[in-house]
Design an enzyme around this catalytic site. Sequence first.
Site, PDB file in Angstrom:
ATOM      1  N   GLU A  93       0.818  -1.221   0.000  1.00  0.00           N
ATOM      2  CA  GLU A  93       0.000   0.000   0.000  1.00  0.00           C
ATOM      3  C   GLU A  93       0.849   1.266   0.000  1.00  0.00           C
ATOM      4  O   GLU A  93       1.917   1.293   0.607  1.00  0.00           O
ATOM      5  CB  GLU A  93      -0.828   0.048   1.288  1.00  0.00           C
ATOM      6  N   CYS A 106       2.961   8.627   1.611  1.00  0.00           N
ATOM      7  CA  CYS A 106       3.429   7.670   2.617  1.00  0.00           C
ATOM      8  C   CYS A 106       3.823   6.385   1.890  1.00  0.00           C
ATOM      9  O   CYS A 106       3.007   5.786   1.186  1.00  0.00           O
ATOM     10  CB  CYS A 106       2.294   7.429   3.611  1.00  0.00           C
ATOM     11  N   CYS A 113       5.431  -6.918   7.730  1.00  0.00           N
ATOM     12  CA  CYS A 113       6.397  -6.408   8.716  1.00  0.00           C
ATOM     13  C   CYS A 113       6.580  -7.458   9.805  1.00  0.00           C
ATOM     14  O   CYS A 113       5.596  -8.054  10.241  1.00  0.00           O
ATOM     15  CB  CYS A 113       5.889  -5.101   9.326  1.00  0.00           C
ATOM     16  N   CYS A 117       3.739  -4.973  16.043  1.00  0.00           N
ATOM     17  CA  CYS A 117       3.212  -3.987  17.003  1.00  0.00           C
ATOM     18  C   CYS A 117       1.714  -4.250  17.147  1.00  0.00           C
ATOM     19  O   CYS A 117       1.018  -4.499  16.153  1.00  0.00           O
ATOM     20  CB  CYS A 117       3.466  -2.565  16.512  1.00  0.00           C
ATOM     21  N   CYS A 120      -1.199  -2.378  15.022  1.00  0.00           N
ATOM     22  CA  CYS A 120      -0.955  -2.139  13.600  1.00  0.00           C
ATOM     23  C   CYS A 120      -1.441  -3.320  12.748  1.00  0.00           C
ATOM     24  O   CYS A 120      -1.081  -4.470  13.009  1.00  0.00           O
ATOM     25  CB  CYS A 120       0.543  -1.920  13.417  1.00  0.00           C
ATOM     26  N   GLY A 166       5.917  -1.982   6.898  1.00  0.00           N
ATOM     27  CA  GLY A 166       7.297  -2.377   7.179  1.00  0.00           C
ATOM     28  C   GLY A 166       8.058  -1.333   7.966  1.00  0.00           C
ATOM     29  O   GLY A 166       7.619  -0.198   8.125  1.00  0.00           O
ATOM     30  N   SER A 198      10.650   6.750   9.132  1.00  0.00           N
ATOM     31  CA  SER A 198      10.111   6.467  10.458  1.00  0.00           C
ATOM     32  C   SER A 198      10.375   5.011  10.839  1.00  0.00           C
ATOM     33  O   SER A 198      10.071   4.100  10.074  1.00  0.00           O
ATOM     34  CB  SER A 198       8.603   6.733  10.436  1.00  0.00           C
ATOM     35  N   SER A 220       9.044   5.758  15.990  1.00  0.00           N
ATOM     36  CA  SER A 220       7.726   5.304  16.453  1.00  0.00           C
ATOM     37  C   SER A 220       7.867   4.955  17.928  1.00  0.00           C
ATOM     38  O   SER A 220       8.333   3.872  18.260  1.00  0.00           O
ATOM     39  CB  SER A 220       7.304   4.038  15.693  1.00  0.00           C
ATOM     40  N   LEU A 221       7.503   5.887  18.772  1.00  0.00           N
ATOM     41  CA  LEU A 221       7.735   5.705  20.213  1.00  0.00           C
ATOM     42  C   LEU A 221       6.508   5.059  20.867  1.00  0.00           C
ATOM     43  O   LEU A 221       6.597   3.993  21.445  1.00  0.00           O
ATOM     44  CB  LEU A 221       8.047   7.066  20.839  1.00  0.00           C
ATOM     45  N   HIS A 222       5.390   5.754  20.813  1.00  0.00           N
ATOM     46  CA  HIS A 222       4.066   5.263  21.216  1.00  0.00           C
ATOM     47  C   HIS A 222       3.893   4.944  22.699  1.00  0.00           C
ATOM     48  O   HIS A 222       2.796   4.588  23.125  1.00  0.00           O
ATOM     49  CB  HIS A 222       3.645   4.040  20.384  1.00  0.00           C
ATOM     50  N   ASN A 297      -6.883   5.082  14.763  1.00  0.00           N
ATOM     51  CA  ASN A 297      -7.996   4.889  13.832  1.00  0.00           C
ATOM     52  C   ASN A 297      -8.296   3.381  13.821  1.00  0.00           C
ATOM     53  O   ASN A 297      -7.595   2.633  13.153  1.00  0.00           O
ATOM     54  CB  ASN A 297      -7.512   5.405  12.458  1.00  0.00           C
ATOM     55  N   CYS A 340      -2.046   2.218   7.957  1.00  0.00           N
ATOM     56  CA  CYS A 340      -1.124   1.257   7.368  1.00  0.00           C
ATOM     57  C   CYS A 340      -1.614  -0.191   7.459  1.00  0.00           C
ATOM     58  O   CYS A 340      -1.931  -0.673   8.526  1.00  0.00           O
ATOM     59  CB  CYS A 340       0.200   1.442   8.105  1.00  0.00           C
TER      60      CYS A 340
END
Length: 351
Positions: A93, A106, A113, A117, A120, A166, A198, A220-222, A297, A340
């Site tokens: 995508e 993007c 991947c 996570c 995701c 990924g 990222s 990507s901390l989150h 989302n 994603c």
Amino acid sequence: MDTKKNLLDLTLDDLREFIRSLGEPAYRADQVFQWLWQKGCRDFAEMTNISKAFREKLAEASFIGWPDIEKTAVSSDGTVKFLLRYADGELVETVLIPEEGHTTQCLSSQVGCPMACTFCSTGQMGLTRNMTMGEILGQVLVAREYIAAHEDDVAPLRNIVFMGMGDPLLNVTEMVRALTTMTHDKGLGFSSRRITVSSVGILKGLEVLGDCGLAQLAISLHAPTQELREQLMPKAARQLPLDQLMAVLDRYPLKPRERVTYEYILLRGVNDRPEHARQLVKLLGGRKAKVNLIAYNPSPGAPYKAPHPDDILAFEKILWAKGLTAILRKSKGQDIAAACGQLKAKHISES
Ligand code: SF4
């Protein structure tokens, strides 16, 4: 077996070598490279400043392999998402995000991947394979052609973010080759200030990306603590624990006025409480940092909920009050499964 080379997989240096191997002078490579990347040429016959004999020789030894568009979804807010199919049938995508006066694309860097996570969709697919330079940049060629055909509706492409499928730093060799062609003035000609890579934070990849200096870095901390990060992104957090990640980032070569962007996806009741905001301030305060807050989302069957708008504002306020720059990214393309991995997951479940 087809031994022809996809010219999109060659950097300018590779192309010069290839063209020399065909018995032609290396400067011809510069012409071919410009046809490929600046003019988006897919047919050797269009390369009119090159002799017919050389074009025939090129066509015998190589091809120009763009991805096919499997599906295009246009959101009511102008976000455009492409599902692309590559030569081996794999799907990837890429998304065009409308911004003030320009478009941001993007890009994906891997098919699937391996990082899994928990929030995701791509992470739930696992890794199929890395993408090549030509496959990574093929996404931009498709987007540019689409924008040229829809220039009344879609603003020019100016920014690139590697935040699709990924982790780009798990595929760092092809990524650096892609960045080289992307920023080359005879290639796609993007400014490295307009490209953001990222990553969850991959030790070796961070070193290589820092050395090449061809893109801005986003992490990507989150989660503001190791404990919570292990819960949300267990593989990433265990591979490079938060204190070690921050130590590596403190040594990361930033140019004057550059900062590392930290991505933080807000999940209702999980990491969006005021105490998490305060922990984030403690972690990033005093560092060259800015925070991108993203409201989650949810996709069908997801284990998390979107944050409440009041909680988002309260979180942002705490960061600003403590002098930490925070930008709230509006979630775009909700009606077309733009997060994603969502479109691919939807496509597979429907087919
Ligand atoms: S968030 Fe990024 S690193 Fe994590 S699983 Fe998804 S694509 Fe992979």
